[in-house]
Design a protein around this motif. Structure first.
Motif, short mmCIF file in Angstrom:
data_model
loop_
_atom_site.label_atom_id
_atom_site.label_comp_id
_atom_site.label_asym_id
_atom_site.label_seq_id
_atom_site.Cartn_x
_atom_site.Cartn_y
_atom_site.Cartn_z
N ILE A 298 -14.33 3.52 57.03
CA ILE A 298 -12.89 3.04 57.54
C ILE A 298 -12.41 1.83 56.72
O ILE A 298 -11.26 1.45 56.54
CB ILE A 298 -12.74 3.29 58.97
CG1 ILE A 298 -11.31 3.29 59.24
CG2 ILE A 298 -13.37 1.88 59.54
CD1 ILE A 298 -11.17 3.59 61.02
N TYR A 318 -5.77 9.18 64.17
CA TYR A 318 -7.21 9.91 64.41
C TYR A 318 -7.50 10.69 65.31
O TYR A 318 -8.32 11.66 65.11
CB TYR A 318 -8.27 8.42 64.33
CG TYR A 318 -8.23 7.99 62.91
CD1 TYR A 318 -9.34 8.55 62.08
CD2 TYR A 318 -7.63 6.83 62.50
CE1 TYR A 318 -9.50 7.96 60.74
CE2 TYR A 318 -8.00 6.34 61.14
CZ TYR A 318 -8.78 6.72 60.54
OH TYR A 318 -9.10 6.28 59.40
N TYR A 321 -6.28 13.79 64.06
CA TYR A 321 -7.08 14.37 62.98
C TYR A 321 -8.24 15.36 63.65
O TYR A 321 -8.40 16.25 63.24
CB TYR A 321 -7.43 13.07 62.21
CG TYR A 321 -8.14 13.31 61.23
CD1 TYR A 321 -7.71 13.29 59.81
CD2 TYR A 321 -9.86 13.51 61.56
CE1 TYR A 321 -8.87 13.55 58.64
CE2 TYR A 321 -10.77 13.59 60.21
CZ TYR A 321 -10.16 13.77 59.24
OH TYR A 321 -10.96 13.66 57.95
N TYR A 356 -14.94 2.82 63.71
CA TYR A 356 -15.12 4.10 64.15
C TYR A 356 -16.05 3.85 65.53
O TYR A 356 -16.96 3.13 65.48
CB TYR A 356 -15.91 5.04 63.27
CG TYR A 356 -15.37 5.47 62.01
CD1 TYR A 356 -14.01 6.39 62.25
CD2 TYR A 356 -15.67 5.56 60.66
CE1 TYR A 356 -13.50 6.94 61.34
CE2 TYR A 356 -15.07 6.17 59.90
CZ TYR A 356 -13.88 6.86 59.95
OH TYR A 356 -13.16 7.49 59.09
#
Length: 848
Positions: A298, A318, A321, A356
């Protein structure tokens, strides 16, 4: 509005913490008296500020909780106390006392939810002004992100908060006592954690405290571990262990259940209870669930602190996603719904930088049959380090088998349709780009600009599945290819991915090289070689060198959206500031090396030869599987690069739309400069364009926060208790790399050997300093670095996965590259001679 703490027995009026402290004092146990601001006062204050409707909207389905809570926190802090409340507080204060101001929410410190460490405490308040400001800070912490996330997870949103004001203990030591050991309740021990001074660092998780056991029978103390600070008072605790045991048992009798007790010890050895609450039914371990964070991969896309505009949609993006991937893979909708909060917490900001949540990502991957293998592929894909399986990863074997039987067909259908669906995604982005061309934005009305902002958000949240599936296809097929080769061949999978034709990420590089070849022999080429890029730009803007200028502007019109940090929004694109392109054009004109197309073709030949050799060494059945997986891997990498190209175009258009909107807000006197717009969330911006309001000082405060974030950085990997954020005071300066350590190791991204002088470059703006045949050493790369890669002799990169852009472009041009080399940019200095043995992932340093 206020009452002495010793009389605050009603939890519904004064909150659980205040009522517990009143009960402790009533039982004759040691605590400090003070006073409490009753819970209703916060509600009255919201009415006074006109914020009651926004506060109520927090609990409504579909509300943007983050933006509303942020708005309310700023309003509460700025609005201060009413005159009547301020007068009461001032009258209650004793001259010369130092006060601690703490939360006492209705529902806090309960039997099933403690909210431990979720709300703010303010220590060291010496004046009436400091106490009044602290009350506002504690009120606003009811709405902070970690408290809201905890409340959502527990299904218990708190909406009423009293505030406790007590004389602060002059503590020499502080700690937390559990009256039974939640790890083994039957062992007859209390457990205690402690540190020097006040206990805020311990409660907030900033330090690892010292710890020990106290026998419930005789009060004897058994030391378990030292703190990670300079705590030296464990002998003093040993002497206080009997007193802590007696206090713990007395509090158990007073409350009728096991207790979680916060305490301090003053210079006279007196133990003072700061608060006591029941040990929650799920136990302290659940309250302190640990989360692993990593910026692997990321950081390639978001290398710097991200602005508020990006923060306002990135977590939602995200979440969408991963949710779309789960549904596309055939995960039952009921399971997806049950994991809802996990999808919403896939990424978060620490120190302004994106990380993350590996714990959540692995939990989501394990929700899919074959999750262990998917987690391995994800780690390879991103360069993240492995985690143990989540504790609730196992499911009934029959259900697992049924889902495994259905999933391959589901995934095959998705893959067969992927190319067509990706074209639809590309068409959608291209349509958005045509509607938001920079030259046409000046004529847009505020309403049209608001719709363009919302149009970006619609694509990012509701139409991103083809891009997500392209990522997943590349990740899975690359993992499968590696597995097949390990079973059937000695060939490395990266060798079979060199020189892939038609990669989207290579097109801007090839176009700029072609432009340099076209300009060779011209007056413009001589000028670009001789003068500074700034002087060249001045002449181009003045209309000189018309033919060359036309070609350069045409390149920028087509490819000027691709640059390093292209997703950050706040960085000017080459279309806006062509200096970086002119600097590269100069390097290309001075180069006598082969161009990127020639190098790529050379690598394609090597790839084809290695592929034939690998196939020839296989049996018939493995050969057929291998051909299919190799084709799928090469195809999916190409699809993924196409999706990333359109992502860059889309984000660059949002930047231009935002700047145009910022100019409108300047015209209305609501912003001072266009770039201030990036300190607004996308929903805030759309609202302002339609006449909405913004709390005064919001932009200035966010700009200062971002400036502060620029001055430091959290580590690449760390672990925190759930709900906690990594803070500046938690950062530890890494020790200097031992210059005698001449060998570093990482992961081979493209094989081969290289020997040359190191160029340590930490920012793409410095790429003009790179000379031909140097070894490029950097932290991480993104697509903006691709234009310089084929000029260097080798690559050493600290962060990234095997499908990161740095790895892909290195393979495209056959550059020996080693990634994941921890500490490379500190161990290696510019000018060192560096050997890269990429086949084995080794980097040898020969100092200057």
């Amino acid at each position: 509005m206020i009452l002495p703490l010793s009389a605050a027995h009603d939890q519904a009026i004064y909150g659980n913490k205040a009522a517990n402290l009143a009960r402790i004092m009533g039982a004759g146990l040691s605590s400090r008296d003070g006073f409490v601001v009753q819970a209703q006062v916060l509600q009255d204050n919201l009415v006074r500020l006109g914020m009651q409707d926004r506060f109520a909207a927090l609990g409504q389905a579909g509300s943007d909780q983050k933006d509303i809570s942020e708005f309310l926190r700023a309003a509460i802090r700025k609005g201060g106390l009413s005159d009547a409340l301020r007068d009461e507080v001032v009258c209650a204060l004793e001259p010369g006392c130092v006060y601690a101001v703490r939360s006492s929410a209705v529902g806090e410190d309960g039997t099933s939810t403690s909210f431990a460490g979720q709300f703010d405490s303010v220590l060291g308040c010496r004046t009436a002004v400091e106490v009044c400001d602290a009350i506002c800070q504690v009120w606003s912490s009811l709405l902070n992100p970690r408290a809201l996330a905890y409340a959502d997870r527990k299904g218990n949103m708190l909406d009423r908060m009293a505030v406790v004001i007590q004389e602060q203990v002059a503590a020499v030591a502080s700690g937390v006592l559990f009256t039974f050991d939640p790890r083994a309740p039957q062992n007859g021990h209390m457990i205690v954690e402690y540190c020097d001074g006040l206990g805020e660092q311990l409660v907030s998780g900033q330090i690892t405290p010292a710890a020990g056991q106290i026998d419930r029978t005789d009060g004897s103390y058994n030391h378990e571990r030292d703190a990670d600070t300079d705590a030296t008072w464990s002998p003093r605790l040993k002497g206080a262990a009997g007193g802590l045991r007696d206090l713990g048992l007395a509090l158990e009798r007073a409350f009728g259940c096991a207790q979680d007790i916060e305490f301090s010890i003053d210079a006279d050895g007196q133990i003072v209870v700061l608060q006591s609450r029941p040990i929650t039914t799920s136990g302290p371990a659940a309250e302190r669930e640990m989360v692993s964070w990593s910026n692997a991969n990321i950081a390639e896309n978001f290398p710097d602190p991200v602005c508020r505009m990006l923060q306002s949609f990135v977590a939602r993006g995200y979440g969408a996603y991963f949710r779309s991937l789960a549904l596309a893979f055939g995960v039952p909708r009921s399971r997806v719904a049950g994991l809802g909060d996990r999808f919403d917490e896939v990424v978060a900001c620490h120190g302004g930088r994106l990380y993350y949540n590996l714990s959540n990502i692995h939990l989501l991957l394990y929700a899919v049959p074959g999750g262990r293998r998917l987690a391995e592929y994800f780690n390879t894909f991103t360069g993240a380090e492995g985690l143990e399986p989540p504790p609730d990863a196992r499911r009934p074997m029959l259900r697992e088998a049924l889902e495994l039987a259905r999933m391959p067909l589901q995934i095959l259908c998705q893959y067969c349709l992927l190319s067509r669906r990706l074209r639809g995604f590309e068409d959608r982005v291209d349509a958005y780009a045509r509607a938001s061309t920079p030259n046409g934005l000046a004529a847009k009305t505020p309403e049209e600009l608001a719709r363009l902002v919302e149009g970006f958000l619609d694509i990012r949240l509701n139409h991103w599945t083809p891009a997500a599936l392209s990522d997943a296809a590349a990740m899975i097929s690359y993992g499968l290819l590696g597995s097949l080769l390990r079973d059937t061949s000695e060939t490395d999978e990266n060798t079979l991915l060199q020189g892939l034709p038609g990669l989207a990420s290579a097109r801007p590089v090839e176009a700029l090289w072609a432009l340099s070849e076209d300009l060779k022999g011209s007056e413009a080429a001589d000028l670009i070689r001789r003068d500074t890029p700034e002087d060249v730009l001045t002449q181009l803007q003045s209309g000189a060198l018309q033919d060359a200028g036309r070609k350069i502007w045409a390149y920028l019109e087509t490819w000027g959206f691709r640059s390093s940090g292209e997703l950050l929004l706040i960085r000017p694109t080459p279309w806006e500031d062509p200096i970086s392109v002119l600097r590269l054009l100069r390097a290309y004109l001075l180069s006598d090396d082969a161009g990127p197309m020639e190098k790529s073709l050379r690598q394609a030949g090597i790839r084809q030869e290695k592929t034939r050799a690998a196939i020839g060494a296989m049996e018939i059945w493995p050969r057929q599987r291998f051909r299919a997986v190799l084709w799928a891997t090469q195809k999916s990498i190409g699809l993924r690069e196409r999706a990333r190209m359109k992502q860059a175009l889309l984000y660059s258009r949002l930047r231009q739309v935002a700047l145009a909107a910022g100019q409108r807000l300047i015209d209305q006197g609501r912003l001072s400069q266009p770039e201030d717009v990036f300190h607004l969330g996308v929903d805030e911006l759309a609202s302002l364009l339609r006449g909405g309001t913004l709390v005064d000082g919001t932009v200035v405060a966010r700009a200062q926060e971002m400036a502060d974030d620029q001055s430091w950085s959290p580590p690449a990997v760390f672990t925190l208790a759930k709900g906690q954020m990594f803070r500046r005071q938690d950062a530890v300066i890494a020790p200097a790399q031992d210059r005698d350590a001449s060998n570093l190791r990482g992961t081979s991204a493209c094989g081969g050997q290289a020997d040359g002088t190191a160029a340590v470059v930490l920012d793409v703006s410095e790429i003009g300093t790179i000379k031909k045949d140097q070894i490029l050493v950097t932290r991480q790369t993104d697509p903006g670095w691709a234009t310089v890669f084929f000029l260097v002799k080798g690559l050493v990169i600290e962060r990234g996965g095997l499908l990161s852009h740095g790895a892909i472009i290195a393979r495209e041009y056959g550059i020996p590259a080693v990634i994941g080399v921890q500490g490379a940019t500190t161990a290696i200095k510019s000018g060192d001679r560096v050997e890269i043995l990429a086949d084995t992932g080794e980097v040898r340093i020969h100092a200057q």
